[in-house]
Design a protein around this motif. Sequence first.
Motif, PDB file in Angstrom:
ATOM      1  N   GLY A 186       0.513  -0.263  11.138  1.00  0.00           N
ATOM      2  CA  GLY A 186      -0.880  -0.532  10.774  1.00  0.00           C
ATOM      3  C   GLY A 186      -0.973  -1.349   9.504  1.00  0.00           C
ATOM      4  O   GLY A 186      -1.775  -2.290   9.414  1.00  0.00           O
ATOM      5  N   ALA A 187      -0.153  -1.009   8.512  1.00  0.00           N
ATOM      6  CA  ALA A 187      -0.147  -1.765   7.258  1.00  0.00           C
ATOM      7  C   ALA A 187       0.326  -3.197   7.477  1.00  0.00           C
ATOM      8  O   ALA A 187      -0.074  -4.107   6.750  1.00  0.00           O
ATOM      9  CB  ALA A 187       0.741  -1.072   6.229  1.00  0.00           C
ATOM     10  N   ALA A 188       1.170  -3.399   8.480  1.00  0.00           N
ATOM     11  CA  ALA A 188       1.646  -4.750   8.798  1.00  0.00           C
ATOM     12  C   ALA A 188       0.662  -5.493   9.699  1.00  0.00           C
ATOM     13  O   ALA A 188       0.871  -6.669  10.018  1.00  0.00           O
ATOM     14  CB  ALA A 188       3.017  -4.673   9.476  1.00  0.00           C
ATOM     15  N   GLY A 189      -0.403  -4.815  10.115  1.00  0.00           N
ATOM     16  CA  GLY A 189      -1.396  -5.443  10.993  1.00  0.00           C
ATOM     17  C   GLY A 189      -0.919  -5.555  12.428  1.00  0.00           C
ATOM     18  O   GLY A 189      -1.321  -6.453  13.157  1.00  0.00           O
ATOM     19  N   PHE A 212      13.189  -2.658  15.693  1.00  0.00           N
ATOM     20  CA  PHE A 212      14.020  -1.612  15.094  1.00  0.00           C
ATOM     21  C   PHE A 212      14.297  -0.524  16.120  1.00  0.00           C
ATOM     22  O   PHE A 212      13.435  -0.194  16.940  1.00  0.00           O
ATOM     23  CB  PHE A 212      13.325  -1.009  13.871  1.00  0.00           C
ATOM     24  CG  PHE A 212      13.077  -2.019  12.796  1.00  0.00           C
ATOM     25  CD1 PHE A 212      14.071  -2.365  11.895  1.00  0.00           C
ATOM     26  CD2 PHE A 212      11.852  -2.661  12.713  1.00  0.00           C
ATOM     27  CE1 PHE A 212      13.852  -3.323  10.924  1.00  0.00           C
ATOM     28  CE2 PHE A 212      11.615  -3.623  11.738  1.00  0.00           C
ATOM     29  CZ  PHE A 212      12.623  -3.950  10.844  1.00  0.00           C
ATOM     30  N   ALA A 213      15.487   0.059  16.044  1.00  0.00           N
ATOM     31  CA  ALA A 213      15.875   1.112  16.987  1.00  0.00           C
ATOM     32  C   ALA A 213      15.146   2.419  16.701  1.00  0.00           C
ATOM     33  O   ALA A 213      14.898   3.206  17.616  1.00  0.00           O
ATOM     34  CB  ALA A 213      17.386   1.333  16.933  1.00  0.00           C
ATOM     35  N   SER A 214      14.801   2.636  15.431  1.00  0.00           N
ATOM     36  CA  SER A 214      14.154   3.891  15.053  1.00  0.00           C
ATOM     37  C   SER A 214      13.510   3.732  13.677  1.00  0.00           C
ATOM     38  O   SER A 214      13.785   2.763  12.958  1.00  0.00           O
ATOM     39  CB  SER A 214      15.177   5.026  14.986  1.00  0.00           C
ATOM     40  OG  SER A 214      16.105   4.776  13.943  1.00  0.00           O
ATOM     41  N   LYS A 215      12.698   4.704  13.306  1.00  0.00           N
ATOM     42  CA  LYS A 215      12.126   4.705  11.960  1.00  0.00           C
ATOM     43  C   LYS A 215      13.234   4.808  10.916  1.00  0.00           C
ATOM     44  O   LYS A 215      13.192   4.137   9.884  1.00  0.00           O
ATOM     45  CB  LYS A 215      11.135   5.860  11.795  1.00  0.00           C
ATOM     46  CG  LYS A 215      10.572   5.937  10.386  1.00  0.00           C
ATOM     47  CD  LYS A 215       9.817   7.220  10.157  1.00  0.00           C
ATOM     48  CE  LYS A 215       9.718   7.453   8.666  1.00  0.00           C
ATOM     49  NZ  LYS A 215       9.279   8.779   8.326  1.00  0.00           N
ATOM     50  N   ASP A 216      14.233   5.664  11.190  1.00  0.00           N
ATOM     51  CA  ASP A 216      15.358   5.780  10.253  1.00  0.00           C
ATOM     52  C   ASP A 216      16.056   4.439  10.043  1.00  0.00           C
ATOM     53  O   ASP A 216      16.418   4.100   8.917  1.00  0.00           O
ATOM     54  CB  ASP A 216      16.379   6.817  10.738  1.00  0.00           C
ATOM     55  CG  ASP A 216      15.973   8.240  10.405  1.00  0.00           C
ATOM     56  OD1 ASP A 216      15.145   8.437   9.486  1.00  0.00           O
ATOM     57  OD2 ASP A 216      16.489   9.163  11.067  1.00  0.00           O
ATOM     58  N   ALA A 247       5.412   1.172   1.534  1.00  0.00           N
ATOM     59  CA  ALA A 247       5.258   2.605   1.820  1.00  0.00           C
ATOM     60  C   ALA A 247       6.363   3.412   1.148  1.00  0.00           C
ATOM     61  O   ALA A 247       6.105   4.495   0.606  1.00  0.00           O
ATOM     62  CB  ALA A 247       5.264   2.834   3.330  1.00  0.00           C
ATOM     63  N   MET A 248       7.592   2.900   1.151  1.00  0.00           N
ATOM     64  CA  MET A 248       8.701   3.617   0.524  1.00  0.00           C
ATOM     65  C   MET A 248       8.503   3.712  -0.978  1.00  0.00           C
ATOM     66  O   MET A 248       8.753   4.759  -1.580  1.00  0.00           O
ATOM     67  CB  MET A 248      10.047   2.948   0.823  1.00  0.00           C
ATOM     68  CG  MET A 248      11.217   3.715   0.201  1.00  0.00           C
ATOM     69  SD  MET A 248      12.830   3.018   0.551  1.00  0.00           S
ATOM     70  CE  MET A 248      13.043   3.505   2.247  1.00  0.00           C
ATOM     71  N   LEU A 249       8.051   2.645  -1.597  1.00  0.00           N
ATOM     72  CA  LEU A 249       7.831   2.664  -3.041  1.00  0.00           C
ATOM     73  C   LEU A 249       6.763   3.680  -3.429  1.00  0.00           C
ATOM     74  O   LEU A 249       6.837   4.286  -4.490  1.00  0.00           O
ATOM     75  CB  LEU A 249       7.452   1.275  -3.539  1.00  0.00           C
ATOM     76  CG  LEU A 249       8.578   0.243  -3.507  1.00  0.00           C
ATOM     77  CD1 LEU A 249       8.037  -1.152  -3.785  1.00  0.00           C
ATOM     78  CD2 LEU A 249       9.676   0.605  -4.484  1.00  0.00           C
ATOM     79  N   GLN A 250       5.800   3.864  -2.565  1.00  0.00           N
ATOM     80  CA  GLN A 250       4.716   4.794  -2.871  1.00  0.00           C
ATOM     81  C   GLN A 250       5.052   6.240  -2.527  1.00  0.00           C
ATOM     82  O   GLN A 250       4.642   7.153  -3.248  1.00  0.00           O
ATOM     83  CB  GLN A 250       3.443   4.364  -2.135  1.00  0.00           C
ATOM     84  CG  GLN A 250       2.889   3.063  -2.661  1.00  0.00           C
ATOM     85  CD  GLN A 250       1.690   2.590  -1.855  1.00  0.00           C
ATOM     86  OE1 GLN A 250       0.944   3.389  -1.296  1.00  0.00           O
ATOM     87  NE2 GLN A 250       1.502   1.286  -1.796  1.00  0.00           N
ATOM     88  N   GLY A 251       5.786   6.461  -1.430  1.00  0.00           N
ATOM     89  CA  GLY A 251       5.974   7.838  -0.992  1.00  0.00           C
ATOM     90  C   GLY A 251       7.366   8.222  -0.565  1.00  0.00           C
ATOM     91  O   GLY A 251       7.564   9.335  -0.096  1.00  0.00           O
ATOM     92  N   GLY A 262       4.838   7.182   8.613  1.00  0.00           N
ATOM     93  CA  GLY A 262       5.155   7.203  10.031  1.00  0.00           C
ATOM     94  C   GLY A 262       5.193   5.784  10.560  1.00  0.00           C
ATOM     95  O   GLY A 262       4.733   4.849   9.887  1.00  0.00           O
ATOM     96  N   VAL A 263       5.721   5.618  11.737  1.00  0.00           N
ATOM     97  CA  VAL A 263       5.781   4.285  12.352  1.00  0.00           C
ATOM     98  C   VAL A 263       4.373   3.708  12.461  1.00  0.00           C
ATOM     99  O   VAL A 263       4.144   2.530  12.172  1.00  0.00           O
ATOM    100  CB  VAL A 263       6.482   4.349  13.730  1.00  0.00           C
ATOM    101  CG1 VAL A 263       6.334   3.032  14.479  1.00  0.00           C
ATOM    102  CG2 VAL A 263       7.956   4.692  13.557  1.00  0.00           C
TER     103      VAL A 263
END
Length: 179
Positions: free
Chosen positions: A35-38, A48-52, A19-23, A29-30
């Motif tokens: 969803g991409a990870a299934g 993870f503590a947060s999206k950041d 997702a980072m490479l694309q956008g 979003g989380v």
Amino acid sequence: MSDKKAQTRERILQAAASAMLQGGPQEPGVADVMGAAGLTVGGFYAHFASKDALMLEVFEQLLRKRRELMAQVDRTLPGVERRALAAGFYLSRKHRDSTRSGCPLPSSLGALPQLPDAYQTILAEHLELMSAEMSENPEEADKALADLVLMVGGLALARALGPCDLSDRVLRAAKSAVI
């Protein structure tokens, strides 16, 4: 950490990297990453503590992989030859068109000023390490840094244009300026 938990965490990291490479780091979003990870969103905070926190780890991981690739170049070669080899790969159609691997900088740079300072710290460390890796001595480090700037800018423009004749010309022009 259990084997299953480690595997799940790795799936999340891979989905976030894609997702980072694309956008860039702000885009997904989380829910998108999970969803991409299934996986479901509910399991995110077990890893993870947060999206950041996730995206910062992914940013650092992707930049570290770039340095690891550069470290594979023969250190007995002069710095200018190492930079030419790096430019040959970095400014290639394959790298431009890759959505699964590659450098996160072209998709991330515009967002960094709005993100936590840790992103700039990681970027600064990466640039210092890469310019040192691509030069023979401290005096040559600024030339290596200039070549890195040229490569990232060239790739960013080429990716923005997409696969077309002008994009190919941008790649060739940047590559020829490095060599």
